[in-house]
Enzyme design. Structure first.
Site, PDB file in Angstrom:
ATOM      1  N   ARG A  21      87.552 -52.573  32.456  1.00  0.00           N
ATOM      2  CA  ARG A  21      87.814 -53.092  30.987  1.00  0.00           C
ATOM      3  C   ARG A  21      88.953 -52.096  30.239  1.00  0.00           C
ATOM      4  O   ARG A  21      89.147 -52.369  29.224  1.00  0.00           O
ATOM      5  CB  ARG A  21      86.372 -52.836  30.399  1.00  0.00           C
ATOM      6  CG  ARG A  21      85.826 -51.464  30.762  1.00  0.00           C
ATOM      7  CD  ARG A  21      84.466 -51.299  30.092  1.00  0.00           C
ATOM      8  NE  ARG A  21      84.134 -49.934  30.267  1.00  0.00           N
ATOM      9  CZ  ARG A  21      84.589 -48.721  29.606  1.00  0.00           C
ATOM     10  NH1 ARG A  21      85.454 -48.769  28.622  1.00  0.00           N
ATOM     11  NH2 ARG A  21      84.056 -47.672  30.045  1.00  0.00           N
ATOM     12  N   ARG A 147      56.828 -40.474  42.215  1.00  0.00           N
ATOM     13  CA  ARG A 147      57.263 -41.357  41.083  1.00  0.00           C
ATOM     14  C   ARG A 147      57.487 -40.502  40.106  1.00  0.00           C
ATOM     15  O   ARG A 147      57.366 -41.160  38.746  1.00  0.00           O
ATOM     16  CB  ARG A 147      55.884 -42.089  40.923  1.00  0.00           C
ATOM     17  CG  ARG A 147      55.522 -42.910  41.907  1.00  0.00           C
ATOM     18  CD  ARG A 147      54.131 -43.622  41.625  1.00  0.00           C
ATOM     19  NE  ARG A 147      53.651 -44.481  42.842  1.00  0.00           N
ATOM     20  CZ  ARG A 147      52.407 -45.409  42.709  1.00  0.00           C
ATOM     21  NH1 ARG A 147      51.603 -45.133  41.779  1.00  0.00           N
ATOM     22  NH2 ARG A 147      51.933 -45.811  43.821  1.00  0.00           N
ATOM     23  N   CYS A 166      76.190 -44.702  32.310  1.00  0.00           N
ATOM     24  CA  CYS A 166      76.558 -44.466  33.609  1.00  0.00           C
ATOM     25  C   CYS A 166      75.710 -43.897  34.642  1.00  0.00           C
ATOM     26  O   CYS A 166      75.552 -44.428  35.864  1.00  0.00           O
ATOM     27  CB  CYS A 166      77.817 -43.769  33.554  1.00  0.00           C
ATOM     28  SG  CYS A 166      79.227 -44.461  32.658  1.00  0.00           S
ATOM     29  N   TYR A 229      90.994 -42.942  37.899  1.00  0.00           N
ATOM     30  CA  TYR A 229      91.935 -43.552  37.140  1.00  0.00           C
ATOM     31  C   TYR A 229      93.425 -43.136  37.658  1.00  0.00           C
ATOM     32  O   TYR A 229      93.701 -42.122  38.037  1.00  0.00           O
ATOM     33  CB  TYR A 229      91.719 -43.329  35.626  1.00  0.00           C
ATOM     34  CG  TYR A 229      90.657 -43.853  35.142  1.00  0.00           C
ATOM     35  CD1 TYR A 229      90.712 -45.170  34.655  1.00  0.00           C
ATOM     36  CD2 TYR A 229      89.392 -43.233  34.858  1.00  0.00           C
ATOM     37  CE1 TYR A 229      89.685 -45.899  34.097  1.00  0.00           C
ATOM     38  CE2 TYR A 229      88.366 -43.789  34.290  1.00  0.00           C
ATOM     39  CZ  TYR A 229      88.327 -45.199  33.970  1.00  0.00           C
ATOM     40  OH  TYR A 229      87.281 -45.875  33.583  1.00  0.00           O
TER      41      TYR A 229
END
Length: 282
Positions: A21, A147, A166, A229
């Site tokens: 995106r 848990r 994220c 990136y």
């Protein structure tokens, strides 16, 4: 830190080019994993300088339960979330809200009055749930539970968030009197995000271990889409040429997590290589 450099090598060697995106392509690899032993030192990268102040302020902001960044930006001059906030500083119901005020609906009986009489009717009422406090309470009362989970993923609220979380879930585990933490991350920016996530959740684990009377165990981290990136590649290659230095030590004041302030985190013997500039892909 060797584990981080191994992660960088793995993504560079095995990743594939993917569009996303932001408009900046990534080299992406599926499902990377590493873990570190917190008793061996605080895992703040030494192959580049990581801004410790920002790491801890971000953690303290997560614990405040707010849906805006004004405490970070205006009171502490920390701007790591500015890119995603609106002009009033709002970011929506992301980590702080979901950690401390997770919204849910519960059926409750309410009295309805009218025409001189009252009837009782069941209605769905909005409630909020403090996941962090529940985790602390469980670690004190039932440390062997499987848990002890904190979730930052709420599908029904995604369209209200500035950035969908994220790092979506972390789980505490107690083994031999030591507190371990496993973080699951759906998407991880290796150059910028992961060093912060590693340090932030390690500090959180250590702070909670102090509160519940446990020793420091391991921090483990699974990254589903681990990516670099393309404009970060050269900076990461530079880090791969640098020899990791001894990890610093982190001393956290013996206080409940909710009472901690930045001054309660004392970093000692941090001697990193120089910083490397990485541009944020928004």
């Amino acid at each position: 830190m060797k584990q981080y450099l191994d992660l960088v090598r793995s993504v560079l060697d095995n990743g594939v080019k993917k569009e996303n995106r932001t408009g900046i392509d990534t080299i992406s690899n599926f499902s990377e994993f590493y873990k570190v032993d917190l008793s061996e030192g605080f895992p703040l990268l030494t192959t580049k300088k990581v801004y410790f102040r920002s790491v801890i302020l971000e953690l303290l902001w997560y614990l405040r339960g707010e849906d805006h960044i004004r405490w970070l930006r205006d009171e502490n001059d920390c701007h790591i979330w500015d890119e995603w906030a609106d002009e009033d500083g709002h970011v929506g119901p992301i980590y702080p809200v979901l950690w401390r005020r997770f919204p849910f609906f519960k059926k409750e009986a309410v009295k309805l009055e009218g025409n001189g009489s009252a009837i009782e009717k069941e209605c769905w009422d909005r409630n909020e749930f403090d996941q962090v406090q529940r985790a602390i309470d469980m670690l004190k009362g039932n440390p062997n539970s499987r848990r002890i989970v904190v979730s930052a993923w709420h599908p029904g609220l995604l369209d209200q968030m500035a950035l969908p979380p994220c790092h979506v879930m972390y789980v505490f585990n107690v083994t031999n009197g030591k507190l371990n933490c496993h973080l699951t991350q759906r998407s991880g920016d290796i150059a910028l995000g992961i060093p912060f996530n590693l340090a932030c959740y390690s500090a959180l684990t250590m702070a909670i271990a102090n509160e519940v009377g446990l020793e420091y165990g391991e921090f483990a981290h699974t990254i589903v889409d681990a990516h670099i990136y393309e404009n970060h590649v050269e900076g990461l290659k530079e880090q791969l040429t640098r020899e990791p230095r001894p990890l610093p030590k982190l001393h956290i004041a013996d206080k409940p997590v909710d009472e901690l302030e930045f001054e309660d985190f004392e970093l000692k013997d941090y001697n990193p290589h120089p910083g490397i500039k990485f541009e944020v892909a928004v």
